[in-house]
Design a protein around this motif. Structure first.
Motif, PDB file in Angstrom:
ATOM      1  N   GLN A   5       8.172 -11.970  -3.163  1.00 28.54           N
ATOM      2  CA  GLN A   5       7.544 -11.619  -1.895  1.00 28.54           C
ATOM      3  C   GLN A   5       7.272 -10.123  -1.873  1.00 28.54           C
ATOM      4  O   GLN A   5       8.149  -9.315  -2.186  1.00 28.54           O
ATOM      5  CB  GLN A   5       8.490 -11.996  -0.759  1.00 28.54           C
ATOM      6  N   ARG A   6       6.071  -9.736  -1.532  1.00 30.07           N
ATOM      7  CA  ARG A   6       5.712  -8.324  -1.444  1.00 30.07           C
ATOM      8  C   ARG A   6       6.392  -7.698  -0.240  1.00 30.07           C
ATOM      9  O   ARG A   6       6.459  -8.293   0.822  1.00 30.07           O
ATOM     10  CB  ARG A   6       4.208  -8.150  -1.284  1.00 30.07           C
ATOM     11  N   PRO A   7       6.878  -6.448  -0.419  1.00 32.23           N
ATOM     12  CA  PRO A   7       7.478  -5.780   0.730  1.00 32.23           C
ATOM     13  C   PRO A   7       6.406  -5.451   1.771  1.00 32.23           C
ATOM     14  O   PRO A   7       5.260  -5.165   1.430  1.00 32.23           O
ATOM     15  CB  PRO A   7       8.088  -4.516   0.146  1.00 32.23           C
ATOM     16  N   SER A   8       6.831  -5.445   3.004  1.00 31.90           N
ATOM     17  CA  SER A   8       5.891  -5.127   4.083  1.00 31.90           C
ATOM     18  C   SER A   8       5.577  -3.633   4.057  1.00 31.90           C
ATOM     19  O   SER A   8       6.354  -2.832   3.503  1.00 31.90           O
ATOM     20  CB  SER A   8       6.498  -5.502   5.435  1.00 31.90           C
ATOM     21  N   GLU A  10       5.920  -1.567   6.356  1.00 31.76           N
ATOM     22  CA  GLU A  10       7.019  -0.874   7.031  1.00 31.76           C
ATOM     23  C   GLU A  10       8.185  -0.645   6.071  1.00 31.76           C
ATOM     24  O   GLU A  10       8.800   0.423   6.065  1.00 31.76           O
ATOM     25  CB  GLU A  10       7.502  -1.658   8.261  1.00 31.76           C
ATOM     26  N   ASP A  11       8.466  -1.648   5.245  1.00 33.71           N
ATOM     27  CA  ASP A  11       9.552  -1.505   4.268  1.00 33.71           C
ATOM     28  C   ASP A  11       9.222  -0.432   3.232  1.00 33.71           C
ATOM     29  O   ASP A  11      10.084   0.356   2.842  1.00 33.71           O
ATOM     30  CB  ASP A  11       9.823  -2.838   3.562  1.00 33.71           C
ATOM     31  N   VAL A  12       7.987  -0.395   2.785  1.00 32.94           N
ATOM     32  CA  VAL A  12       7.553   0.609   1.815  1.00 32.94           C
ATOM     33  C   VAL A  12       7.669   2.008   2.432  1.00 32.94           C
ATOM     34  O   VAL A  12       8.188   2.941   1.814  1.00 32.94           O
ATOM     35  CB  VAL A  12       6.108   0.337   1.334  1.00 32.94           C
ATOM     36  N   MET A  14       9.577   2.944   4.916  1.00 32.75           N
ATOM     37  CA  MET A  14      10.991   3.255   5.117  1.00 32.75           C
ATOM     38  C   MET A  14      11.634   3.686   3.800  1.00 32.75           C
ATOM     39  O   MET A  14      12.416   4.642   3.767  1.00 32.75           O
ATOM     40  CB  MET A  14      11.726   2.043   5.694  1.00 32.75           C
ATOM     41  N   GLN A  15      11.298   3.019   2.706  1.00 32.82           N
ATOM     42  CA  GLN A  15      11.856   3.388   1.405  1.00 32.82           C
ATOM     43  C   GLN A  15      11.404   4.789   0.998  1.00 32.82           C
ATOM     44  O   GLN A  15      12.198   5.588   0.520  1.00 32.82           O
ATOM     45  CB  GLN A  15      11.424   2.355   0.338  1.00 32.82           C
ATOM     46  N   LYS A  16      10.135   5.112   1.240  1.00 32.78           N
ATOM     47  CA  LYS A  16       9.629   6.452   0.922  1.00 32.78           C
ATOM     48  C   LYS A  16      10.328   7.502   1.781  1.00 32.78           C
ATOM     49  O   LYS A  16      10.683   8.579   1.293  1.00 32.78           O
ATOM     50  CB  LYS A  16       8.113   6.527   1.135  1.00 32.78           C
TER      51      LYS A  16
END
Length: 143
Positions: A5-8, A10-12, A14-16
């Motif tokens: 599943q590709r990250p959303s 928002e998740d990308v 947040m990770q950055k």
């Protein structure tokens, strides 16, 4: 076989953000350590162990009106004034108000400061409550 599943977005994002905060935290830690080493190497702000107290013409914070008078007299000498200017200059703070409060705390005790105000106006009708005018000090506030 489970599907990936590709990250959303928002998740990308947040990770950055977390990565950037982690890197900044490490940089701040490194800069603090560099600053500590610098302060140690130049002996900035250290008065007891390296004998800088004997190089400074005044013992701070000033505690009495008599000490304030002596400080005024001492600071009439240009080299003494230059030596004493360096001390408050190394005091930091996040805002101007914080810096000024820290400088004043390093220069005057609360007891001495309570006997001063900018204009020296009376607090009441009694002459005994008269405060000494800070604005009339020739050299103290030049720091």
């Amino acid at each position: 076989m489970p599907q990936f599943q590709r990250p959303s977005p928002e998740d990308v994002a947040m990770q950055k953000l977390l990565t950037a905060v982690t890197e900044l935290s490490k940089e701040v830690k490194d800069l603090r350590e560099e600053f500590r080493q610098y302060v140690h190497s130049c002996k900035c702000g250290q008065t007891d162990s390296v004998g800088l107290a004997s190089l400074e013409p005044l013992e701070l914070p000033l505690q009495t009106m008599e000490a304030l008078d002596r400080a005024e007299e001492t600071l009439q000498n240009g080299p003494n004034r230059q030596k004493m200017t360096a001390r408050p200059a190394i005091i930091g703070g996040t805002t101007l108000e914080v810096r000024v409060r820290r400088m004043m705390a390093n220069l005057l005790t609360n007891e001495l400061a309570s006997g001063l105000n900018w204009a020296g106006k009376k607090q009441g009708k009694e002459q005994a409550k008269q405060k000494r005018p800070f604005k009339d000090l020739a050299h103290i506030y030049v720091w």
